[in-house]
Design a protein around this motif. Structure first.
Motif, PDB file in Angstrom:
ATOM      1  N   ARG A  38       0.834  -1.210   0.000  1.00 24.71           N
ATOM      2  CA  ARG A  38       0.000   0.000   0.000  1.00 24.71           C
ATOM      3  C   ARG A  38       0.866   1.255   0.000  1.00 24.71           C
ATOM      4  NH1 ARG A  38      -4.256  -2.104   4.641  1.00 24.71           N
ATOM      5  NH2 ARG A  38      -5.458  -3.532   3.301  1.00 24.71           N
ATOM      6  N   GLN A  39       1.953   1.226   0.737  1.00 28.66           N
ATOM      7  CA  GLN A  39       2.838   2.386   0.787  1.00 28.66           C
ATOM      8  C   GLN A  39       3.521   2.637  -0.547  1.00 28.66           C
ATOM      9  OE1 GLN A  39       1.480   3.652   3.737  1.00 28.66           O
ATOM     10  NE2 GLN A  39       3.528   4.528   3.842  1.00 28.66           N
ATOM     11  N   VAL A  40       3.898   1.555  -1.235  1.00 28.57           N
ATOM     12  CA  VAL A  40       4.519   1.709  -2.548  1.00 28.57           C
ATOM     13  C   VAL A  40       3.520   2.318  -3.533  1.00 28.57           C
ATOM     14  CG1 VAL A  40       5.437   0.457  -4.542  1.00 28.57           C
ATOM     15  CG2 VAL A  40       6.217  -0.119  -2.240  1.00 28.57           C
ATOM     16  N   VAL A  41       2.285   1.828  -3.515  1.00 26.37           N
ATOM     17  CA  VAL A  41       1.258   2.380  -4.403  1.00 26.37           C
ATOM     18  C   VAL A  41       1.048   3.859  -4.118  1.00 26.37           C
ATOM     19  CG1 VAL A  41      -1.196   2.308  -4.988  1.00 26.37           C
ATOM     20  CG2 VAL A  41       0.100   0.178  -4.766  1.00 26.37           C
ATOM     21  N   THR A  42       1.002   4.210  -2.834  1.00 19.09           N
ATOM     22  CA  THR A  42       0.823   5.614  -2.457  1.00 19.09           C
ATOM     23  C   THR A  42       2.001   6.465  -2.921  1.00 19.09           C
ATOM     24  OG1 THR A  42      -0.472   4.989  -0.505  1.00 19.09           O
ATOM     25  CG2 THR A  42       0.522   7.181  -0.516  1.00 19.09           C
ATOM     26  N   GLU A  43       3.205   5.939  -2.741  1.00 20.98           N
ATOM     27  CA  GLU A  43       4.402   6.678  -3.144  1.00 20.98           C
ATOM     28  C   GLU A  43       4.406   6.941  -4.650  1.00 20.98           C
ATOM     29  OE1 GLU A  43       7.929   8.677  -2.746  1.00 20.98           O
ATOM     30  OE2 GLU A  43       6.842   7.761  -1.077  1.00 20.98           O
ATOM     31  N   VAL A  44       4.090   5.924  -5.431  1.00 21.25           N
ATOM     32  CA  VAL A  44       4.109   6.070  -6.887  1.00 21.25           C
ATOM     33  C   VAL A  44       2.988   6.997  -7.356  1.00 21.25           C
ATOM     34  CG1 VAL A  44       3.810   4.833  -9.059  1.00 21.25           C
ATOM     35  CG2 VAL A  44       5.224   3.845  -7.251  1.00 21.25           C
ATOM     36  N   ARG A  45       1.827   6.904  -6.728  1.00 17.87           N
ATOM     37  CA  ARG A  45       0.697   7.730  -7.134  1.00 17.87           C
ATOM     38  C   ARG A  45       0.905   9.202  -6.774  1.00 17.87           C
ATOM     39  NH1 ARG A  45      -3.365   5.683  -4.074  1.00 17.87           N
ATOM     40  NH2 ARG A  45      -3.868   4.098  -5.628  1.00 17.87           N
ATOM     41  N   GLU A  46       1.404   9.443  -5.567  1.00 17.67           N
ATOM     42  CA  GLU A  46       1.515  10.829  -5.093  1.00 17.67           C
ATOM     43  C   GLU A  46       2.817  11.495  -5.510  1.00 17.67           C
ATOM     44  OE1 GLU A  46       0.879  10.870  -0.904  1.00 17.67           O
ATOM     45  OE2 GLU A  46      -1.224  10.213  -1.054  1.00 17.67           O
ATOM     46  N   ARG A  47       3.877  10.694  -5.682  1.00 20.34           N
ATOM     47  CA  ARG A  47       5.178  11.263  -6.052  1.00 20.34           C
ATOM     48  C   ARG A  47       5.788  10.448  -7.193  1.00 20.34           C
ATOM     49  NH1 ARG A  47       4.335  12.028  -0.708  1.00 20.34           N
ATOM     50  NH2 ARG A  47       4.705   9.823  -0.291  1.00 20.34           N
ATOM     51  N   PRO A  48       5.194  10.506  -8.371  1.00 22.72           N
ATOM     52  CA  PRO A  48       5.687   9.699  -9.490  1.00 22.72           C
ATOM     53  C   PRO A  48       7.123  10.028  -9.882  1.00 22.72           C
ATOM     54  CG  PRO A  48       4.091  11.344 -10.251  1.00 22.72           C
ATOM     55  CD  PRO A  48       4.029  11.331  -8.755  1.00 22.72           C
ATOM     56  N   GLU A  49       7.598  11.207  -9.531  1.00 24.41           N
ATOM     57  CA  GLU A  49       8.969  11.576  -9.867  1.00 24.41           C
ATOM     58  C   GLU A  49       9.985  10.726  -9.096  1.00 24.41           C
ATOM     59  OE1 GLU A  49       7.590  14.266  -6.506  1.00 24.41           O
ATOM     60  OE2 GLU A  49       6.772  13.460  -8.394  1.00 24.41           O
ATOM     61  N   ASN A  50       9.531  10.046  -8.031  1.00 26.37           N
ATOM     62  CA  ASN A  50      10.440   9.201  -7.249  1.00 26.37           C
ATOM     63  C   ASN A  50      10.454   7.749  -7.725  1.00 26.37           C
ATOM     64  OD1 ASN A  50      11.164  11.328  -5.578  1.00 26.37           O
ATOM     65  ND2 ASN A  50       9.616  10.856  -4.030  1.00 26.37           N
ATOM     66  N   THR A  51       9.697   7.435  -8.762  1.00 27.02           N
ATOM     67  CA  THR A  51       9.574   6.048  -9.211  1.00 27.02           C
ATOM     68  C   THR A  51      10.920   5.454  -9.618  1.00 27.02           C
ATOM     69  OG1 THR A  51       7.316   6.460  -9.978  1.00 27.02           O
ATOM     70  CG2 THR A  51       8.429   4.510 -10.843  1.00 27.02           C
ATOM     71  N   LEU A  52      11.732   6.234 -10.331  1.00 29.22           N
ATOM     72  CA  LEU A  52      13.028   5.735 -10.773  1.00 29.22           C
ATOM     73  C   LEU A  52      13.926   5.422  -9.580  1.00 29.22           C
ATOM     74  CD1 LEU A  52      14.843   5.095 -13.183  1.00 29.22           C
ATOM     75  CD2 LEU A  52      15.618   7.472 -13.146  1.00 29.22           C
ATOM     76  N   LEU A  53      13.936   6.308  -8.596  1.00 30.43           N
ATOM     77  CA  LEU A  53      14.759   6.080  -7.403  1.00 30.43           C
ATOM     78  C   LEU A  53      14.228   4.898  -6.599  1.00 30.43           C
ATOM     79  CD1 LEU A  53      17.231   7.238  -5.977  1.00 30.43           C
ATOM     80  CD2 LEU A  53      15.698   8.722  -4.662  1.00 30.43           C
ATOM     81  N   LEU A  54      12.917   4.715  -6.602  1.00 30.21           N
ATOM     82  CA  LEU A  54      12.310   3.574  -5.917  1.00 30.21           C
ATOM     83  C   LEU A  54      12.766   2.264  -6.559  1.00 30.21           C
ATOM     84  CD1 LEU A  54      10.178   2.883  -3.689  1.00 30.21           C
ATOM     85  CD2 LEU A  54       8.478   2.840  -5.513  1.00 30.21           C
TER      86      LEU A  54
END
Length: 226
Positions: A29-45
């Protein structure tokens, strides 16, 4: 520190799976939230997950039924907090079990609890403590990486001791034996992992400073005066 396939009794394998499952679900759930709210961090994730996969695939023989290796989970815990690493670490362990015969499917829950749950939380706690005491980002990262590694090794030793108690001294005696055997390789690995983390974050401060500022790890650079 991956426990090999079939090395745990069925009841232990099920128990550790049930213990790890809530953390992994919350992490998803946290990963989904991170990608949805801060898509600019997807590459670093994705890079955090890849770093964990590569580092934890470095396998050194330690004791029958297990192995010693770095974990890499401390870096992701510092960047995205421990819940995210519960999912990423479990995915890493699953792929390693399927592709590298590293760990196993029946022991996935136990390995995930040690490396993807306990390790990241312990490492993040060490990071927060260092920062609270006035340490900078790099000392905090060193502590996070080293402690995450050591906490994983201690947890795995405990899991093996519970599954394979000593005939004379029981679980405590087995725990001492497992800790002693693991320490020969794991303590130097933890120190090396901490130093590697420092090098990684030093590079990130140069090449990905805006991302670290967005994550709250670095203070925003002051605007140049005119």
């Amino acid at each position: 520190m991956h426990i090999a396939e079939g090395f745990l009794p069925v009841t232990h394998a099920v128990g550790w799976t049930l213990a790890a499952a809530p953390f992994v679900v919350h992490g998803a759930r946290q990963v989904v939230t991170e990608v949805r709210e801060r898509p600019e961090n997807t590459l670093l994730l994705g890079a955090a997950g890849a770093f964990t996969f590569v580092l934890s695939a470095v396998k050194l023989p330690s004791f029958t039924g297990s192995s010693s290796h770095p974990t890499g989970t401390g870096a992701g815990a510092v960047l995205f907090r421990p819940p995210v690493m519960a999912l990423l670490g479990t995915i890493v362990l699953l792929f390693q079990a399927l592709l590298l015969a590293h760990g196993g499917l029946t022991t996935l829950g136990a390995n995930a609890f040690a490396m993807a749950v306990v390790g990241p939380w312990a490492g993040y706690g060490a990071y927060r403590l260092v920062r609270r005491l006035g340490g900078g980002l790099l000392p905090g990262v060193f502590a996070a990486m080293a402690v995450a590694d050591l906490a994983t090794y201690v947890t795995t030793a405990g899991q093996l001791a519970l599954a394979l108690p000593d005939a004379e001294t029981g679980v405590p005696g087995a725990l001492v034996k497992f800790l002693s055997v693991f320490a020969l390789t794991q303590v130097p690995l933890a120190v090396g992992e901490g130093l590697l983390g420092v090098l990684l974050f030093r590079a990130l401060t140069v090449n990905a400073r805006p991302e670290l500022e967005r994550l709250g790890l670095l203070a925003a650079a002051p605007e140049p005066t005119r």
